[in-house]
Design a protein around this motif. Structure first.
Motif, mmCIF file in Angstrom:
data_model
loop_
_atom_site.group_PDB
_atom_site.id
_atom_site.type_symbol
_atom_site.label_atom_id
_atom_site.label_comp_id
_atom_site.label_asym_id
_atom_site.label_seq_id
_atom_site.Cartn_x
_atom_site.Cartn_y
_atom_site.Cartn_z
ATOM 1 N N LEU A 75 0.813 -1.215 0.000
ATOM 2 C CA LEU A 75 0.000 0.000 0.000
ATOM 3 C C LEU A 75 0.846 1.265 0.000
ATOM 4 N N LEU A 123 -5.536 -7.167 -2.260
ATOM 5 C CA LEU A 123 -6.161 -6.005 -1.632
ATOM 6 C C LEU A 123 -7.673 -6.157 -1.563
ATOM 7 N N ILE A 127 -8.772 -6.558 2.359
ATOM 8 C CA ILE A 127 -9.077 -5.292 3.033
ATOM 9 C C ILE A 127 -10.416 -5.319 3.782
ATOM 10 N N ARG A 134 -7.742 -1.500 6.187
ATOM 11 C CA ARG A 134 -8.692 -0.482 5.702
ATOM 12 C C ARG A 134 -8.222 0.909 6.083
ATOM 13 N N PHE A 137 -5.454 1.949 3.838
ATOM 14 C CA PHE A 137 -5.978 2.290 2.510
ATOM 15 C C PHE A 137 -6.593 3.692 2.529
#
Length: 217
Positions: A75, A123, A127, A134, A137
């Motif tokens: 990420l 992902l 996630i 999360r 992200f």
């Protein structure tokens, strides 16, 4: 092993990994993307990596630690910089209409997703089930894109091309429709016979008709 650790070399450039660690991480990426985290066992990863299962636990306390060791740098070092930078190019381009913007954004995403399918699989699959992922992200991608997208929506609303609803709602409807297309096309039914141009056109028309002011449909 795909490209003999090319992804790993990018993600862990600042870490001194042994060859066995690289094999473990690559095997985990392949397995998690193919089967999902829950359905993958550490014994499978060890077999694919060509190491003893105990070797995995010498480097990672649990399977969850192994997953996090992959997704966290994925990420922050790979997906976020490229997604944000690449998407900003689309957001900053002065499209005359919302339809032109949608076409530019979707075409841009198609190329990006195709190039990074294994990473996106991980992902998308993981996630929803890991709150810490999360949050990462949201911090690295969602929050950075929202402000830029919000001003874009207000621009097209002022031109009378989008109905007057909260920009957050426009973003949710637009993104959920586009992500839904990508999820079905590349992850849920990857082998289905699609007319990609026709499906993308219907997706765009659905968004335009749903967001156009009354009388302009």
């Amino acid at each position: 092993m795909q490209d003999q650790h090319s992804i790993i070399d990018q993600l862990f450039a600042d870490e001194k990994l042994t060859e066995k660690q690289k094999n473990i991480i690559q095997a985990a990426i392949d397995s998690f993307s193919e089967k999902g985290y829950a359905a993958t066992s550490t014994s499978e990863i060890a077999k694919k990596a060509g190491v003893a299962e105990g070797t995995i636990f010498r480097h990672y306390k649990t399977k969850k630690d192994l997953l996090l060791s992959i997704i966290a740098p994925l990420l922050t070092k790979s997906i976020a910089p490229f997604v944000v930078k690449d998407l900003y190019k689309v957001l900053d381009t002065k499209y005359e209409t919302y339809e032109e913007f949608l076409r530019g954004m979707i075409e841009n995403r198609v190329v990006f997703v195709k190039k990074n399918l294994p990473l996106f699989r991980i992902l998308i699959q993981e996630i929803p089930f890991h709150p810490d992922l999360r949050e990462q992200f949201k911090e690295n991608i969602a929050n950075k894109v929202f402000t830029r997208f919000q001003s874009l929506v207000e621009h097209y609303q002022a031109k009378g091309q989008i109905i007057q609803i909260p920009s957050a709602s426009v973003l949710r409807m637009t993104m959920s429709t586009i992500v839904g297309y990508f999820f079905t096309r590349y992850f849920l039914l990857p082998d289905a016979k699609w007319d990609e141009e026709e499906e993308l056109e219907m997706t765009i028309q659905f968004l335009l008709h749903g967001l156009s002011p009354t009388g302009k449909r």
